[in-house]
Design an enzyme around this catalytic site. Structure first.
Site, short mmCIF file in Angstrom:
data_model
loop_
_atom_site.label_atom_id
_atom_site.label_comp_id
_atom_site.label_asym_id
_atom_site.label_seq_id
_atom_site.Cartn_x
_atom_site.Cartn_y
_atom_site.Cartn_z
CG ASN A 7 -1.85 1.16 1.26
OD1 ASN A 7 -1.44 2.29 1.04
ND2 ASN A 7 -3.12 0.91 1.53
CG HIS A 10 1.68 6.14 4.76
ND1 HIS A 10 0.35 6.40 4.87
CD2 HIS A 10 2.04 5.52 5.90
CE1 HIS A 10 -0.09 5.94 6.03
NE2 HIS A 10 0.92 5.40 6.67
CG HIS A 43 -8.39 4.20 0.72
ND1 HIS A 43 -8.58 4.13 2.08
CD2 HIS A 43 -9.60 4.50 0.19
CE1 HIS A 43 -9.85 4.38 2.35
NE2 HIS A 43 -10.48 4.62 1.23
NE ARG A 45 -9.59 8.78 3.69
CZ ARG A 45 -9.86 8.02 4.75
NH1 ARG A 45 -9.14 6.95 5.01
NH2 ARG A 45 -10.83 8.33 5.57
NE ARG A 49 -7.75 11.64 4.87
CZ ARG A 49 -8.16 11.10 6.02
NH1 ARG A 49 -7.32 10.39 6.74
NH2 ARG A 49 -9.38 11.26 6.45
CD GLU A 70 -6.91 -0.28 1.04
OE1 GLU A 70 -7.07 0.81 1.62
OE2 GLU A 70 -6.08 -1.10 1.39
CB THR A 101 -9.45 1.90 6.90
OG1 THR A 101 -9.05 2.47 5.67
CG2 THR A 101 -10.79 1.25 6.77
CD GLU A 151 -7.20 -6.17 3.20
OE1 GLU A 151 -7.34 -5.99 1.97
OE2 GLU A 151 -6.49 -5.44 3.92
CG HIS A 191 -5.52 -1.55 9.19
ND1 HIS A 191 -5.03 -0.79 10.21
CD2 HIS A 191 -6.14 -0.71 8.34
CE1 HIS A 191 -5.36 0.47 9.98
NE2 HIS A 191 -6.02 0.55 8.86
#
Ligand code: PXP
Length: 246
Positions: A7, A10, A43, A45, A49, A70, A101, A151, A191
């Protein structure tokens, strides 16, 4: 062999901190793939962001492994997914104030909206996964709405304090994984997984994919810091051609 989806949200978070061009998640995806990532997870969103629409389209063109998008089951985001056609879409809950999340999707309480999104995504040939808590009712509901995979959120495991709590959370994940594979669902987890807590998770029977972001990007910043500073010192001492101006 269990797949690793890296992922890279970041990386986009750092870029958005300055609304600049770097670091580019597309470059990060290429390097993660060179490092052995079996897939790239992002992801998109609603508040944009970190990952931007442009990233999603460019990653679709450049990711040569699997692109896992995601997303919340919002009409606007579903419409983008139908255009982009990621290999996999993972439906997640999304709250504006959250840092990341928090908890799994409540499939039971959102049966109608989840069913609608799953049907549309499946209709476009996208493999659909639901990010849920390791609870029997959520597993059954995921199967009922026609998801290919679930998941399991591993935050409760990764945040468990003490041996007994850790063992309890692991057992929950083991039982839920057996339940899900037993009714034909593919099992993914993610996660809060890191270099210290991932091994018991990969030993759970039936797990096919892990999605890991924070710990990998955090380590990348640190293992790359020394080289980045050394290179800046070098540039300060040398006449270094700037390719942007050449
Ligand atoms: N899986 C899902 C569904 C997520 O929402 C996230 C966080 O974006 C991850 C995996 C990765 O979690 P972490 O960044 O803690 O490794």
């Amino acid at each position: 062999m269990i797949r690793l989806g890296v992922n890279i949200d970041h990386v986009a978070t750092v870029r958005q901190a300055r609304r600049a061009h770097e670091p580019d998640p597309v470059a990060a995806a290429i390097l993660a793939t060179l490092g052995g990532a079996d897939g790239i997870t992002i992801h998109l969103r609603e508040d944009r962001r970190h990952i931007q629409d442009r990233d999603v389209f460019l990653l679709r063109d450049t990711v040569t492994t699997r692109l896992n998008l995601e997303m919340a089951a919002y009409d606007e985001i579903v419409a983008i997914a139908l255009k982009v056609k990621p290999d996999e879409a993972t439906l997640v809950p999304e709250k504006r104030q959250e840092l990341t999340t928090e908890g799994g999707l409540d499939v039971i309480a959102n049966m109608a909206s989840v069913t609608g999104a799953v049907e549309q995504l499946k209709g476009a040939g996208i493999h659909v996964s639901l990010f849920i808590d390791p609870e029997p009712g959520q597993v059954e509901a995921s199967h009922k709405v026609g998801a290919h995979a679930i998941e399991f959120q591993t935050a409760s495991y990764s945040e468990a304090k003490g041996e007994a709590a850790l063992a309890r959370e692991l057992e929950k994940l083991r039982t839920a994984a057996a339940h899900a594979t037993g009714i034909g669902l593919h099992v993914h987890m993610g996660h809060g997984l890191n270099y210290w807590n991932v091994q018991p998770i990969v030993r759970i029977a039936g797990v096919e994919e892990l999605n890991i972001g924070h710990s990998i990007v955090s380590r990348a910043v640190l293992v790359g810091m020394e080289r980045a500073v050394r290179e800046m010192k070098q540039v300060m001492q040398e006449h270094y051609p700037n390719p942007r101006r050449a």
